[in-house]
Design a protein around this motif. Sequence first.
Motif, mmCIF file in Angstrom:
data_model
loop_
_atom_site.group_PDB
_atom_site.id
_atom_site.type_symbol
_atom_site.label_atom_id
_atom_site.label_comp_id
_atom_site.label_asym_id
_atom_site.label_seq_id
_atom_site.Cartn_x
_atom_site.Cartn_y
_atom_site.Cartn_z
ATOM 1 N N GLN A 93 -2.136 5.924 -8.602
ATOM 2 C CA GLN A 93 -3.401 5.198 -8.531
ATOM 3 C C GLN A 93 -4.270 5.538 -9.736
ATOM 4 O O GLN A 93 -4.415 6.699 -10.097
ATOM 5 C CB GLN A 93 -4.131 5.556 -7.237
ATOM 6 N N SER A 96 -9.870 4.016 -5.993
ATOM 7 C CA SER A 96 -9.317 3.791 -4.656
ATOM 8 C C SER A 96 -9.467 5.025 -3.775
ATOM 9 O O SER A 96 -9.258 6.158 -4.220
ATOM 10 C CB SER A 96 -7.839 3.412 -4.755
ATOM 11 N N ASP A 132 0.826 -1.218 0.000
ATOM 12 C CA ASP A 132 0.000 0.000 0.000
ATOM 13 C C ASP A 132 0.853 1.258 0.000
ATOM 14 O O ASP A 132 0.593 2.200 -0.759
ATOM 15 C CB ASP A 132 -0.926 -0.002 1.221
ATOM 16 N N PHE A 189 -8.532 -2.223 -4.323
ATOM 17 C CA PHE A 189 -8.695 -1.310 -3.196
ATOM 18 C C PHE A 189 -7.585 -0.265 -3.145
ATOM 19 O O PHE A 189 -7.818 0.884 -2.748
ATOM 20 C CB PHE A 189 -8.694 -2.104 -1.889
#
Length: 479
Positions: A233, A333, A202, A327
């Motif tokens: 992202q 996201s 992440d 996710f």
Amino acid sequence: MDSVANKAEQVREQIARTENELQDLRRQLSELESPIQNLNLDKGPSSISETKQPGDASTPEWKWPLREEEYSRYGRQLILPIVGIKGQLRLKSTAVLIVGAGGLGCPAAAYLAGAGVGTLGVVDGDIVEVSNLHRQIAHSTSRVGMMKVDSLVEYCQGLNPNVTYVPHREHLTPHNAEGIVSRYDVVLDCTDHPTSRYLISDICILLQKPLVSASALRTDGQLIVLNNPAAAQGATDGGPCYRCVFPKPPPADSVVSCGEGGILGPVVGIMGVLQALEAIKLIVSGTGKETDSKPQEPVTPSLLLLSATSTTPFRSIRMRSRRPNCFACSAGSTLTLKELGSGSLDYVQFCGVTTPVNVLKPEERISATDYNDIIGEQSSKGFLLDVREKEHFNIASIPGAVNIPFSTMQSRSTPEYISNVIPVDGPIYVVCRVGNDSQLVAQQLKEMRLEGDGERVIRDIKGGMLAWKHEVDSTLPFT
């Protein structure tokens, strides 16, 4: 004897503290010398000529991008087409972070240091233990009790003192992840638990860092390069993240540690070396820290699997690109640095809380000490069922114990098998490694009505073989 043992322990602690202080001094010296070295490197060819005295022709002007010693040190890889002088300069200008100074991190750090990366950071909050040494090759018997990061840095400094080493003496958490990872160009995940793997992935997505991830257990391993190319992202040209490959974590009760499942040293060593190889390939190609304006070629992600006991130990599985509903890395996201740093993402909860088993009542359990008393007092001590796997049982066991592995106890043919092994009467005691599986088996025996109408005792030994070692027999080998 106790006083001698206490004194010896105090001396060991003093040695560990002194070694840590020495590492701090070395780190401070390295940090003080780095600006001076960088200044000299920035000056380039003129730095040597400026120190020459008028009329002094004994020292020729140095006009090459690397220092003389570096040409000797890295000569065997400099002549490789994949590296060359351009790749070596990229290595020298790149900062690499290794998360985990264990079986994966040790060989990975050694080869990256040997290759000449500019900065090598190591994150780990654990200390060196004797049980680490068969596979964590950078540590040694003399450094047992020392912080793993300090031990690994000391090893790498002996290998290549030209690298700048940065020890982070703590575990990576959501709170410190941004502050640590943001300082590096490439990240290697050398940890051993799903919670850390999701966290590292992440933060690498949020900070747009390529990630080389590996794992190893028993005689198997796997390796994958994630977020390569590193992209924001929602970017369709970015490589997949860990959540793309594994959207859901494995069930908590299926996660086996090295302590339970075991690990063959060369297996984890191979995976760590492969991590270093992939990191070097990223860096010399310009992917790890982009220095060219030309667009990068598409990268086909793949998962490399190792099975050391197979006739064909390696196989590669082609992976898909980023998942559109991921996710972490998809356009939709909601993951942000602020959210991650706040601690609102509970990685432990996401991966499942692995709490100790508690299915038996206190009166349905017996301590190791009490069971030992029963052995000594009764001519009929009952039936002791050891449900550890046979490899653990073969190392050491309680005299008179009968081994039926937990995995066998869960098979469908178990009732018939057990009826032929367990006596028809007398108390039944169950023991495992630390007192979890034994509770489940004791409950299973009760459900099979082996307890009768309550006239037969079925108990498990609290704390398992670990408790037996602490309370009864300190010589018992425990693994």
